[in-house]
Design a protein around this motif. Structure first.
Motif, PDB file in Angstrom:
ATOM      1  N   PHE A  48       0.841  -1.198   0.000  1.00 51.60           N
ATOM      2  CA  PHE A  48       0.000   0.000   0.000  1.00 51.60           C
ATOM      3  C   PHE A  48       0.874   1.244   0.000  1.00 51.60           C
ATOM      4  N   PHE A  49       1.117   1.777  -1.177  1.00 48.93           N
ATOM      5  CA  PHE A  49       1.930   2.983  -1.312  1.00 48.93           C
ATOM      6  C   PHE A  49       1.136   4.224  -0.924  1.00 48.93           C
ATOM      7  N   GLU A  50      -0.109   3.990  -0.581  1.00 48.95           N
ATOM      8  CA  GLU A  50      -1.026   5.039  -0.174  1.00 48.95           C
ATOM      9  C   GLU A  50      -1.890   4.378   0.881  1.00 48.95           C
ATOM     10  N   PRO A  51      -2.158   5.051   1.988  1.00 47.58           N
ATOM     11  CA  PRO A  51      -2.894   4.346   3.029  1.00 47.58           C
ATOM     12  C   PRO A  51      -4.342   4.059   2.647  1.00 47.58           C
ATOM     13  N   SER A  52      -4.801   2.878   2.965  1.00 50.91           N
ATOM     14  CA  SER A  52      -6.221   2.550   2.845  1.00 50.91           C
ATOM     15  C   SER A  52      -6.424   1.382   3.774  1.00 50.91           C
ATOM     16  N   THR A  53      -6.521   1.724   5.057  1.00 45.70           N
ATOM     17  CA  THR A  53      -6.486   0.708   6.095  1.00 45.70           C
ATOM     18  C   THR A  53      -7.564  -0.342   5.915  1.00 45.70           C
ATOM     19  N   ARG A  54      -8.804   0.112   5.603  1.00 48.02           N
ATOM     20  CA  ARG A  54      -9.837  -0.929   5.578  1.00 48.02           C
ATOM     21  C   ARG A  54      -9.711  -1.864   4.393  1.00 48.02           C
ATOM     22  N   THR A  55      -9.287  -1.351   3.256  1.00 45.01           N
ATOM     23  CA  THR A  55      -9.097  -2.259   2.120  1.00 45.01           C
ATOM     24  C   THR A  55      -8.023  -3.291   2.454  1.00 45.01           C
ATOM     25  N   ARG A  56      -6.935  -2.813   3.062  1.00 42.14           N
ATOM     26  CA  ARG A  56      -5.837  -3.722   3.391  1.00 42.14           C
ATOM     27  C   ARG A  56      -6.293  -4.763   4.421  1.00 42.14           C
ATOM     28  N   LEU A  57      -6.970  -4.305   5.461  1.00 45.10           N
ATOM     29  CA  LEU A  57      -7.425  -5.240   6.501  1.00 45.10           C
ATOM     30  C   LEU A  57      -8.427  -6.243   5.934  1.00 45.10           C
ATOM     31  N   SER A  58      -9.272  -5.777   5.037  1.00 44.56           N
ATOM     32  CA  SER A  58     -10.268  -6.657   4.451  1.00 44.56           C
ATOM     33  C   SER A  58      -9.599  -7.776   3.636  1.00 44.56           C
ATOM     34  N   SER A  96       8.729 -12.533  -5.698  1.00 40.85           N
ATOM     35  CA  SER A  96       9.474 -13.755  -5.393  1.00 40.85           C
ATOM     36  C   SER A  96       9.230 -14.225  -3.956  1.00 40.85           C
ATOM     37  N   TYR A  97       8.620 -13.387  -3.139  1.00 43.05           N
ATOM     38  CA  TYR A  97       8.299 -13.786  -1.752  1.00 43.05           C
ATOM     39  C   TYR A  97       6.859 -14.265  -1.603  1.00 43.05           C
ATOM     40  N   SER A  98       6.040 -14.102  -2.628  1.00 43.03           N
ATOM     41  CA  SER A  98       4.595 -14.259  -2.394  1.00 43.03           C
ATOM     42  C   SER A  98       3.892 -14.974  -3.538  1.00 43.03           C
ATOM     43  N   ASP A  99       2.617 -15.313  -3.311  1.00 42.30           N
ATOM     44  CA  ASP A  99       1.810 -15.991  -4.323  1.00 42.30           C
ATOM     45  C   ASP A  99       0.833 -15.049  -5.009  1.00 42.30           C
ATOM     46  N   VAL A 100       0.566 -13.925  -4.379  1.00 39.06           N
ATOM     47  CA  VAL A 100      -0.343 -12.930  -4.962  1.00 39.06           C
ATOM     48  C   VAL A 100       0.019 -11.561  -4.374  1.00 39.06           C
ATOM     49  N   ILE A 101      -0.047 -10.532  -5.215  1.00 41.24           N
ATOM     50  CA  ILE A 101       0.277  -9.180  -4.740  1.00 41.24           C
ATOM     51  C   ILE A 101      -0.979  -8.318  -4.802  1.00 41.24           C
ATOM     52  N   VAL A 102      -1.240  -7.588  -3.716  1.00 35.79           N
ATOM     53  CA  VAL A 102      -2.313  -6.596  -3.709  1.00 35.79           C
ATOM     54  C   VAL A 102      -1.638  -5.237  -3.649  1.00 35.79           C
ATOM     55  N   ILE A 103      -1.925  -4.381  -4.607  1.00 34.74           N
ATOM     56  CA  ILE A 103      -1.222  -3.101  -4.654  1.00 34.74           C
ATOM     57  C   ILE A 103      -2.172  -1.912  -4.700  1.00 34.74           C
ATOM     58  N   ARG A 104      -1.836  -0.893  -3.923  1.00 34.40           N
ATOM     59  CA  ARG A 104      -2.503   0.400  -4.037  1.00 34.40           C
ATOM     60  C   ARG A 104      -1.402   1.421  -4.234  1.00 34.40           C
ATOM     61  N   HIS A 105      -1.585   2.279  -5.242  1.00 36.26           N
ATOM     62  CA  HIS A 105      -0.511   3.198  -5.616  1.00 36.26           C
ATOM     63  C   HIS A 105      -1.122   4.479  -6.179  1.00 36.26           C
ATOM     64  N   PRO A 106      -0.518   5.627  -5.888  1.00 38.63           N
ATOM     65  CA  PRO A 106      -1.126   6.878  -6.355  1.00 38.63           C
ATOM     66  C   PRO A 106      -1.007   7.138  -7.861  1.00 38.63           C
ATOM     67  N   LYS A 107      -0.037   6.492  -8.533  1.00 38.44           N
ATOM     68  CA  LYS A 107       0.152   6.784  -9.961  1.00 38.44           C
ATOM     69  C   LYS A 107      -0.875   6.049 -10.831  1.00 38.44           C
ATOM     70  N   ASP A 108      -1.317   6.713 -11.869  1.00 42.12           N
ATOM     71  CA  ASP A 108      -2.257   6.110 -12.799  1.00 42.12           C
ATOM     72  C   ASP A 108      -1.579   4.952 -13.537  1.00 42.12           C
ATOM     73  N   GLY A 109      -2.191   3.794 -13.485  1.00 37.30           N
ATOM     74  CA  GLY A 109      -1.657   2.654 -14.234  1.00 37.30           C
ATOM     75  C   GLY A 109      -0.581   1.858 -13.501  1.00 37.30           C
ATOM     76  N   ALA A 110      -0.324   2.185 -12.211  1.00 31.01           N
ATOM     77  CA  ALA A 110       0.738   1.485 -11.476  1.00 31.01           C
ATOM     78  C   ALA A 110       0.444  -0.013 -11.331  1.00 31.01           C
ATOM     79  N   ALA A 111      -0.828  -0.353 -11.117  1.00 30.84           N
ATOM     80  CA  ALA A 111      -1.168  -1.763 -10.926  1.00 30.84           C
ATOM     81  C   ALA A 111      -0.945  -2.547 -12.222  1.00 30.84           C
ATOM     82  N   LYS A 112      -1.237  -1.896 -13.338  1.00 35.87           N
ATOM     83  CA  LYS A 112      -0.998  -2.533 -14.645  1.00 35.87           C
ATOM     84  C   LYS A 112       0.494  -2.813 -14.813  1.00 35.87           C
ATOM     85  N   LEU A 113       1.299  -1.829 -14.453  1.00 34.70           N
ATOM     86  CA  LEU A 113       2.749  -2.033 -14.525  1.00 34.70           C
ATOM     87  C   LEU A 113       3.153  -3.211 -13.643  1.00 34.70           C
TER      88      LEU A 113
END
Ligand SMILES: [Zn+2]
Lengths: 305, 151
Positions: A48-58, A96-113
């Motif tokens: 989470f490059f930007e805070p969103s506590t409830r999304t992360r906790l969920s 390389s540490y994980s099986d799935v990544i959840v990302i939140r980022h302020p830049k447009d298109g960061a998740a696509k990257l």
């Protein structure tokens, strides 16, 4: 859906959306109490490059209920991992540490990257471009669960339709699924014309600035946050906020079974007197985030339930 | 074929069927200034297009990248390779499925504008007028917005 990235709601077909709903229903029944072992040994990395506590906790709660584990960087923006490092490099390492990544980022298109550099699936938990597909899915799931179907449903989206960008993907998804849209906002917060054009290809939404006038038609009232900083001065803000406030009196003019939703947190768009009425579904909506995310995680990790 | 009011060239490239008013954009994109001479026909009558622009470049052929850039301005252009005053090869500009690394995304908040190891990438939404959508930030660009941002 094994191995799929979830970047934008439009990446999912209508059939896949309903598949997710079905799995969410089954999983929410299965995990009451102790949870299950479906994703035992699997690791979710939340970035989470930007805070969103409830999304992360969920997400983390969903992973835990399925027997998996979550790892996260508490503050990726300032951690040594990302100092001067490209997002692409950070993603390769975390992948390389994980099986799935959840990302939140302020830049447009960061998740696509991120999805281009990760070998494992990536879930977009909100990026600058306004895509937040798991929020859209839990909104749709809530309507489906409460109203049994989405096609033909009269859904009024109220408030900030201009800057509230997750509302844009919700509106597009609703139209795709055959709902009738009512767009209710003050003129200065109206939906941008290019979006209106995109939506109007499949149906023509009704546009109004008065919720009071529209409410008798609605099956669902979807309220959004009206932010003070969108207005030139406090007085202007208060005037608008006041005229779009949802209270028990207003709801009594609506259908007997109208429901009220809100992505939360609310400021004062919904009067707290509504909380204890049968109309209020926003806390159920937030709660639905966990089974919907369980369904997505299990599907993209190849563990059908 | 209509009579052209500009000179024939001996060796080089003739870019025909450029939408009228766009010859200057093509010159700019191809960076024709110091290394080659070119003659330009503007508003030339055309049976196919009503009127069109045409460019003749002496002593130069186009690379694949240049043709891709040209497709953003003149998607229906014809490229004639000239040898000894004769058309040796005639080809059409093909619109690529994806426009990769030749247009800069106009959105300054787009991840492609950050220091990341990726090229810009667009889908083609429409060719008349040319409209492309960034696969990362989903913004749409058209017309001069594209011309002004060719890398
Ligand atoms: Zn972009």
């Amino acid at each position: 859906m094994t191995g799929r990235d979830i970047i934008s709601i439009s990446d999912l077909s209508i059939e896949e959306i309903f598949e997710i709903f079905g799995a969410a229903e089954r999983l929410s029944k299965a995990v009451t109490g102790r949870g299950i072992d479906l994703l035992k040994g699997r690791v979710l990395a939340s970035l989470f490059f930007e805070p969103s506590t409830r999304t992360r906790l969920s997400f983390e709660s969903a992973m835990a209920k399925l027997g998996g584990t979550s790892i996260s960087i508490s503050d990726p923006a300032s951690s040594s991992l990302s100092k001067g490092e490209t997002l692409a490099d950070t993603i390769k390492i975390i992948d390389s540490y994980s099986d799935v990544i959840v990302i939140r980022h302020p830049k447009d298109g960061a998740a696509k990257l991120a999805s281009r550099f990760a070998e494992h699936p990536v879930i977009n938990a909100g990026d600058g471009a306004g895509q937040h597909p798991t929020q859209t899915l839990l909104d749709l799931f809530t309507m489906w669960k409460e109203k049994k179907e989405i096609s033909g449903l009269n859904v009024g989206i109220v408030g900030d339709l201009r800057y509230g960008r997750t509302v844009h993907s919700l509106a597009i998804a609703l139209v795709r699924m055959g709902a009738n849209l009512f767009l209710i906002s003050p003129e200065e917060l109206a939906m941008p014309s290019h979006l209106l054009r995109a939506i109007s290809v499949e149906s023509s939404p009704k546009i109004s600035n008065s919720l009071e006038r529209i409410i008798p038609n609605l099956d669902v009232v979807y309220a959004t946050r009206i932010q003070k900083e969108r207005f030139p001065d406090e007085a202007e803000y208060l005037k608008v906020a006041d005229s779009y406030k949802i209270n028990a009196k207003l709801l009594s003019k609506g259908k007997e079974d109208v429901i009220v939703m809100h992505p939360l947190p609310r400021v004062n768009e919904i009067d707290s007197e509504v909380d204890s009425t049968k109309y209020a579904k926003y806390f159920d909506q937030a709660k639905n985030g966990v089974p919907v995310r369980m369904a997505i995680l299990s599907k993209i990790l190849g563990e059908e339930y | 074929m209509e009579e052209l009011k500009i000179e024939k060239i001996k060796e080089g490239t003739v870019i025909d069927h450029i939408p009228k008013g766009n010859a200057i954009n093509v010159i700019k994109i191809l960076g024709i200034c110091s290394d080659s001479s070119a003659s330009i026909g503007i508003n030339v009558p055309s049976s196919r297009m009503g009127s069109k622009d045409i460019i003749k470049i002496e002593g130069r052929s186009l690379s694949a990248t240049e043709i891709a850039k040209l497709s953003m301005v003149a998607p229906k252009a014809t490229i004639n390779q000239i040898r000894n005053y004769k058309v040796e090869i005639k080809s059409n500009v093909d619109l690529p499925e994806r426009v990769i690394g030749i247009v800069r995304c106009i959105n300054t908040r787009c991840i492609t504008r950050a220091m990341e190891p990726i090229k810009s990438e667009f889908y083609i939404v429409a060719s008349e007028p040319m409209t492309i959508r960034c696969i990362y930030c989903e913004i749409e660009m058209n017309g001069n917005m594209i011309h002004d941002n060719i890398i």
